[in-house]
Write an enzyme that holds these catalytic residues in place. Structure first.
Site, PDB file in Angstrom:
ATOM      1  N   ALA A   9      64.889  25.740  63.526  1.00 22.65           N
ATOM      2  CA  ALA A   9      63.856  25.468  64.741  1.00 22.65           C
ATOM      3  C   ALA A   9      62.865  24.674  64.355  1.00 22.65           C
ATOM      4  O   ALA A   9      61.897  24.326  65.064  1.00 22.65           O
ATOM      5  CB  ALA A   9      63.261  26.904  65.243  1.00 22.65           C
ATOM      6  N   GLY A  10      62.813  24.396  63.179  1.00 20.36           N
ATOM      7  CA  GLY A  10      61.692  23.171  62.489  1.00 20.36           C
ATOM      8  C   GLY A  10      62.445  21.961  62.882  1.00 20.36           C
ATOM      9  O   GLY A  10      63.262  21.548  63.525  1.00 20.36           O
ATOM     10  N   LEU A  39      60.397  31.719  63.113  1.00 23.88           N
ATOM     11  CA  LEU A  39      59.635  30.959  64.129  1.00 23.88           C
ATOM     12  C   LEU A  39      57.984  31.364  63.927  1.00 23.88           C
ATOM     13  O   LEU A  39      57.138  31.858  64.607  1.00 23.88           O
ATOM     14  CB  LEU A  39      59.501  31.530  65.629  1.00 23.88           C
ATOM     15  CG  LEU A  39      61.040  31.164  66.153  1.00 23.88           C
ATOM     16  CD1 LEU A  39      60.943  31.882  67.833  1.00 23.88           C
ATOM     17  CD2 LEU A  39      61.331  29.841  66.214  1.00 23.88           C
ATOM     18  N   THR A 125      63.476  18.677  48.041  1.00 26.50           N
ATOM     19  CA  THR A 125      62.478  17.775  48.119  1.00 26.50           C
ATOM     20  C   THR A 125      62.208  16.929  46.929  1.00 26.50           C
ATOM     21  O   THR A 125      62.683  17.537  45.948  1.00 26.50           O
ATOM     22  CB  THR A 125      61.027  18.015  48.543  1.00 26.50           C
ATOM     23  OG1 THR A 125      59.967  16.961  48.675  1.00 26.50           O
ATOM     24  CG2 THR A 125      60.650  19.309  47.746  1.00 26.50           C
ATOM     25  N   ASP A 126      62.125  15.354  47.016  1.00 26.94           N
ATOM     26  CA  ASP A 126      61.670  14.611  45.847  1.00 26.94           C
ATOM     27  C   ASP A 126      60.749  15.029  45.040  1.00 26.94           C
ATOM     28  O   ASP A 126      60.423  14.819  43.977  1.00 26.94           O
ATOM     29  CB  ASP A 126      61.818  13.201  46.235  1.00 26.94           C
ATOM     30  CG  ASP A 126      60.828  12.744  47.219  1.00 26.94           C
ATOM     31  OD1 ASP A 126      60.144  13.862  47.626  1.00 26.94           O
ATOM     32  OD2 ASP A 126      60.591  11.577  47.645  1.00 26.94           O
ATOM     33  N   GLU A 127      59.930  15.777  45.970  1.00 18.78           N
ATOM     34  CA  GLU A 127      58.454  16.266  45.203  1.00 18.78           C
ATOM     35  C   GLU A 127      58.551  17.131  44.084  1.00 18.78           C
ATOM     36  O   GLU A 127      57.628  17.077  43.101  1.00 18.78           O
ATOM     37  CB  GLU A 127      57.474  16.768  46.277  1.00 18.78           C
ATOM     38  CG  GLU A 127      57.314  15.870  47.397  1.00 18.78           C
ATOM     39  CD  GLU A 127      56.110  16.439  48.383  1.00 18.78           C
ATOM     40  OE1 GLU A 127      55.444  17.101  47.939  1.00 18.78           O
ATOM     41  OE2 GLU A 127      56.220  16.140  49.546  1.00 18.78           O
ATOM     42  N   TYR A 149      53.578  23.739  46.761  1.00 18.17           N
ATOM     43  CA  TYR A 149      54.351  23.616  47.608  1.00 18.17           C
ATOM     44  C   TYR A 149      55.814  23.062  46.812  1.00 18.17           C
ATOM     45  O   TYR A 149      56.709  23.661  46.754  1.00 18.17           O
ATOM     46  CB  TYR A 149      54.161  22.424  48.748  1.00 18.17           C
ATOM     47  CG  TYR A 149      55.643  21.979  49.231  1.00 18.17           C
ATOM     48  CD1 TYR A 149      56.237  22.704  50.037  1.00 18.17           C
ATOM     49  CD2 TYR A 149      55.892  20.534  49.175  1.00 18.17           C
ATOM     50  CE1 TYR A 149      57.509  22.143  50.741  1.00 18.17           C
ATOM     51  CE2 TYR A 149      56.945  19.932  49.571  1.00 18.17           C
ATOM     52  CZ  TYR A 149      57.875  20.730  50.353  1.00 18.17           C
ATOM     53  OH  TYR A 149      58.966  20.155  50.777  1.00 18.17           O
ATOM     54  N   ALA A 151      56.121  22.988  43.547  1.00 19.59           N
ATOM     55  CA  ALA A 151      56.564  24.034  42.318  1.00 19.59           C
ATOM     56  C   ALA A 151      57.267  25.339  43.197  1.00 19.59           C
ATOM     57  O   ALA A 151      58.268  25.777  42.563  1.00 19.59           O
ATOM     58  CB  ALA A 151      55.259  24.741  41.984  1.00 19.59           C
ATOM     59  N   LYS A 153      59.222  24.963  45.502  1.00 23.21           N
ATOM     60  CA  LYS A 153      60.700  24.243  45.920  1.00 23.21           C
ATOM     61  C   LYS A 153      61.471  24.149  44.786  1.00 23.21           C
ATOM     62  O   LYS A 153      62.663  24.298  44.540  1.00 23.21           O
ATOM     63  CB  LYS A 153      60.471  22.818  46.723  1.00 23.21           C
ATOM     64  CG  LYS A 153      59.935  23.073  47.875  1.00 23.21           C
ATOM     65  CD  LYS A 153      60.891  23.613  49.121  1.00 23.21           C
ATOM     66  CE  LYS A 153      62.117  23.137  49.479  1.00 23.21           C
ATOM     67  NZ  LYS A 153      62.870  23.423  50.455  1.00 23.21           N
ATOM     68  N   ASN A 179      60.472  12.686  55.211  1.00 25.40           N
ATOM     69  CA  ASN A 179      61.449  12.174  56.504  1.00 25.40           C
ATOM     70  C   ASN A 179      60.002  11.954  57.639  1.00 25.40           C
ATOM     71  O   ASN A 179      59.023  12.220  57.559  1.00 25.40           O
ATOM     72  CB  ASN A 179      61.860  13.416  57.122  1.00 25.40           C
ATOM     73  CG  ASN A 179      63.300  13.983  56.297  1.00 25.40           C
ATOM     74  OD1 ASN A 179      64.070  14.459  56.913  1.00 25.40           O
ATOM     75  ND2 ASN A 179      63.497  13.413  55.067  1.00 25.40           N
ATOM     76  N   HIS A 275      46.791  15.080  44.213  1.00 21.34           N
ATOM     77  CA  HIS A 275      47.653  14.199  45.039  1.00 21.34           C
ATOM     78  C   HIS A 275      48.604  13.075  44.208  1.00 21.34           C
ATOM     79  O   HIS A 275      48.291  12.393  43.448  1.00 21.34           O
ATOM     80  CB  HIS A 275      46.997  13.400  45.930  1.00 21.34           C
ATOM     81  CG  HIS A 275      47.306  12.690  47.160  1.00 21.34           C
ATOM     82  ND1 HIS A 275      46.708  11.958  48.016  1.00 21.34           N
ATOM     83  CD2 HIS A 275      48.515  12.760  47.545  1.00 21.34           C
ATOM     84  CE1 HIS A 275      47.489  11.754  48.991  1.00 21.34           C
ATOM     85  NE2 HIS A 275      48.530  11.953  48.647  1.00 21.34           N
TER      86      HIS A 275
HETATM   87  P1  NAD Z   1      59.280  22.642  58.898  1.00 26.15           P
HETATM   88  O1  NAD Z   1      58.065  23.218  58.662  1.00 26.15           O
HETATM   89  O2  NAD Z   1      59.133  21.610  60.062  1.00 26.15           O
HETATM   90  O3  NAD Z   1      60.333  23.799  59.634  1.00 26.15           O
HETATM   91  C1  NAD Z   1      60.516  24.992  58.658  1.00 26.15           C
HETATM   92  C2  NAD Z   1      60.990  25.992  59.464  1.00 26.15           C
HETATM   93  O4  NAD Z   1      61.360  27.133  58.609  1.00 26.15           O
HETATM   94  C3  NAD Z   1      60.328  26.607  60.675  1.00 26.15           C
HETATM   95  O5  NAD Z   1      61.244  26.528  61.933  1.00 26.15           O
HETATM   96  C4  NAD Z   1      60.077  27.910  60.329  1.00 26.15           C
HETATM   97  O6  NAD Z   1      59.901  28.757  61.483  1.00 26.15           O
HETATM   98  C5  NAD Z   1      60.967  28.197  59.404  1.00 26.15           C
HETATM   99  N1  NAD Z   1      60.584  29.160  58.530  1.00 26.15           N
HETATM  100  C6  NAD Z   1      59.669  29.396  57.684  1.00 26.15           C
HETATM  101  N2  NAD Z   1      59.513  30.519  57.019  1.00 26.15           N
HETATM  102  C7  NAD Z   1      60.643  31.119  57.139  1.00 26.15           C
HETATM  103  C8  NAD Z   1      61.187  32.496  56.929  1.00 26.15           C
HETATM  104  N3  NAD Z   1      60.536  33.168  56.040  1.00 26.15           N
HETATM  105  N4  NAD Z   1      62.316  32.787  57.353  1.00 26.15           N
HETATM  106  C9  NAD Z   1      63.084  32.152  58.295  1.00 26.15           C
HETATM  107  N5  NAD Z   1      62.308  30.993  58.748  1.00 26.15           N
HETATM  108  C10 NAD Z   1      61.282  30.517  58.134  1.00 26.15           C
HETATM  109  O7  NAD Z   1      60.088  21.968  57.970  1.00 26.15           O
HETATM  110  P2  NAD Z   1      61.065  20.700  57.702  1.00 26.15           P
HETATM  111  O8  NAD Z   1      59.977  19.415  57.539  1.00 26.15           O
HETATM  112  O9  NAD Z   1      61.860  20.686  58.699  1.00 26.15           O
HETATM  113  O10 NAD Z   1      61.602  20.645  56.249  1.00 26.15           O
HETATM  114  C11 NAD Z   1      62.711  21.671  56.516  1.00 26.15           C
HETATM  115  C12 NAD Z   1      63.375  21.623  54.609  1.00 26.15           C
HETATM  116  O11 NAD Z   1      63.301  20.320  54.424  1.00 26.15           O
HETATM  117  C13 NAD Z   1      62.245  22.190  53.912  1.00 26.15           C
HETATM  118  O12 NAD Z   1      62.981  23.117  52.914  1.00 26.15           O
HETATM  119  C14 NAD Z   1      61.383  21.097  53.268  1.00 26.15           C
HETATM  120  O13 NAD Z   1      61.042  21.561  51.870  1.00 26.15           O
HETATM  121  C15 NAD Z   1      62.775  20.196  53.102  1.00 26.15           C
HETATM  122  N6  NAD Z   1      61.955  18.809  53.027  1.00 26.15           N
HETATM  123  C16 NAD Z   1      61.247  18.453  54.036  1.00 26.15           C
HETATM  124  C17 NAD Z   1      61.140  16.903  53.986  1.00 26.15           C
HETATM  125  C18 NAD Z   1      60.052  16.246  55.154  1.00 26.15           C
HETATM  126  O14 NAD Z   1      59.639  15.172  54.807  1.00 26.15           O
HETATM  127  N7  NAD Z   1      59.575  17.087  56.084  1.00 26.15           N
HETATM  128  C19 NAD Z   1      61.456  16.026  53.015  1.00 26.15           C
HETATM  129  C20 NAD Z   1      62.343  16.930  52.072  1.00 26.15           C
HETATM  130  C21 NAD Z   1      62.571  17.882  52.133  1.00 26.15           C
END
Ligand code: NAD
Length: 319
Positions: A9-10, A39, A125-127, A149, A151, A153, A179, A275
């Protein structure tokens, strides 16, 4: 085929689910999708086609073993997006990051093993690589995360690797660059700047705005994930990038133009602690699986601005 999507849902997870249910991924046109999502503030069922006949939504916590034990059996594939994802929040408090990103991943891996899941794709993530002044990281770089964050991941990635090495669970890890696209929570840089600029409010750039990020459209990220699922190898790590490196200052200037805003709205604020200066991925390994980004950055950014302009009810509490 039954696919279990944590964090569906994210921002990124919901793009993946919408694309899969729309038949965008060959071989998965009939897939039954279970979204398992707590959620948190970042999850939103409005991101999902909730009445789709092939979608089941379960509100659940990946740290809750009993909930996973009920929901997981019968799924062939797990795609693991669920995480605490915002660096600024991790600077303010690391505990939820360790809890969900490390312990939650361990619970998910444990229960995937017990439930006989075929493949677990861990979205990272690349981080985790840290910060790089010149050149690009390939998948063999050491993990040198700098924020709580990243660390957490990295901890998630290492736990996933251990389940592959120890239990031969088919785990695949992806590490993607930043993204952008629709449905991203407005706490993140691009949607925060767009929504502020559209409202005529100032935007704050950390430091001198010279930090460099590599930007990939969310739909390209999800296409790459699917590529790893169908054509990748168990136990392998795949970087997912675009080669589009842009300073935050340049992003702000482009968004000012796209939002028809006053350039004076760009303000410089005290830098974020720790940063990272620059991220840059060598993503040659996944291009060998046939992945290339499809969405041009300038076009994708303009489309993203249009989406936020056209969907004020999604992001604004007072519209
Ligand atoms: P987001 O914060 O938009 O969504 C995270 C989702 O996880 C939410 O729907 C939240 O409700 C759910 N969630 C959080 N804790 C939870 C738990 N304990 N149990 C079940 N659900 C839970 O994040 P995003 O930007 O969609 O990122 C998704 C993944 O991609 C993450 O693992 C992030 O590290 C990785 N990522 C993100 C990016 C970016 O630029 N956004 C880049 C590289 C990797």
């Amino acid at each position: 085929m039954r696919v279990f999507v944590t964090g569906g849902a994210g921002f990124i997870g919901s793009e993946y689910v919408r694309a899969m249910l729309a038949g965008a991924y060959p071989g998965y046109e009939d897939a039954e999708v279970t979204v398992f999502d707590l959620l948190t503030y970042a999850g939103n069922t409005a991101n999902l086609p909730m009445d789709h006949e092939r979608l089941t939504f379960v509100q659940g916590d990946i740290r809750d073993g009993a909930a996973l034990e009920r929901a997981l059996p019968g799924h062939e594939v797990v795609v693991h997006f669920a995480a605490e994802s915002h660096v600024d929040r991790s600077v303010a408090g690391a505990e939820p990051f360790v809890s969900t990103n490390v312990l939650g991943t361990q619970q998910l891996l444990d229960h995937s093993l017990r439930a006989g899941v075929g493949t677990v794709l861990c979205v990272s993530t690349d981080e985790v690589y840290g910060s790089i002044e010149s050149g690009s990281w390939d998948e063999n770089e050491p993990l040198l995360p700098n924020s709580p964050y990243s660390a957490s991941k990295a901890g998630s990635d290492l736990m996933a690797r251990a389940f592959w090495r120890t239990h031969k669970l088919d785990v695949r890890i992806t590490r993607c660059s930043n993204n952008y696209g629709p449905y991203q929570n407005i706490e993140k840089l691009i949607p925060l700047f767009i929504t502020n600029l559209l409202a005529g409010k100032p935007v704050g750039l950390y430091g001198d705005g010279g930090n460099v990020r590599e930007w990939l459209h969310v739909s390209d990220h999800c296409a790459a994930l699917q590529r790893v699922l169908t054509d990748g190898e168990p136990g392998e790590v795949y970087n997912i990038g675009s080669g589009v490196e842009v300073t935050n200052r340049s992003i702000a200037e482009r968004l000012v133009q796209l939002c028809d805003a006053d350039p004076g709205l760009i303000r410089y604020v005290e830098d974020r602690k720790g940063h990272d200066l620059r991220y840059s991925l060598d993503f040659g390994k996944i291009t060998k699986l046939g992945f290339t980004p499809a969405i041009d950055f300038e076009q994708g950014l303009a489309d993203t601005v249009r989406w936020y302009r056209d969907h004020p009810s999604w992001w604004s509490s007072d519209s």
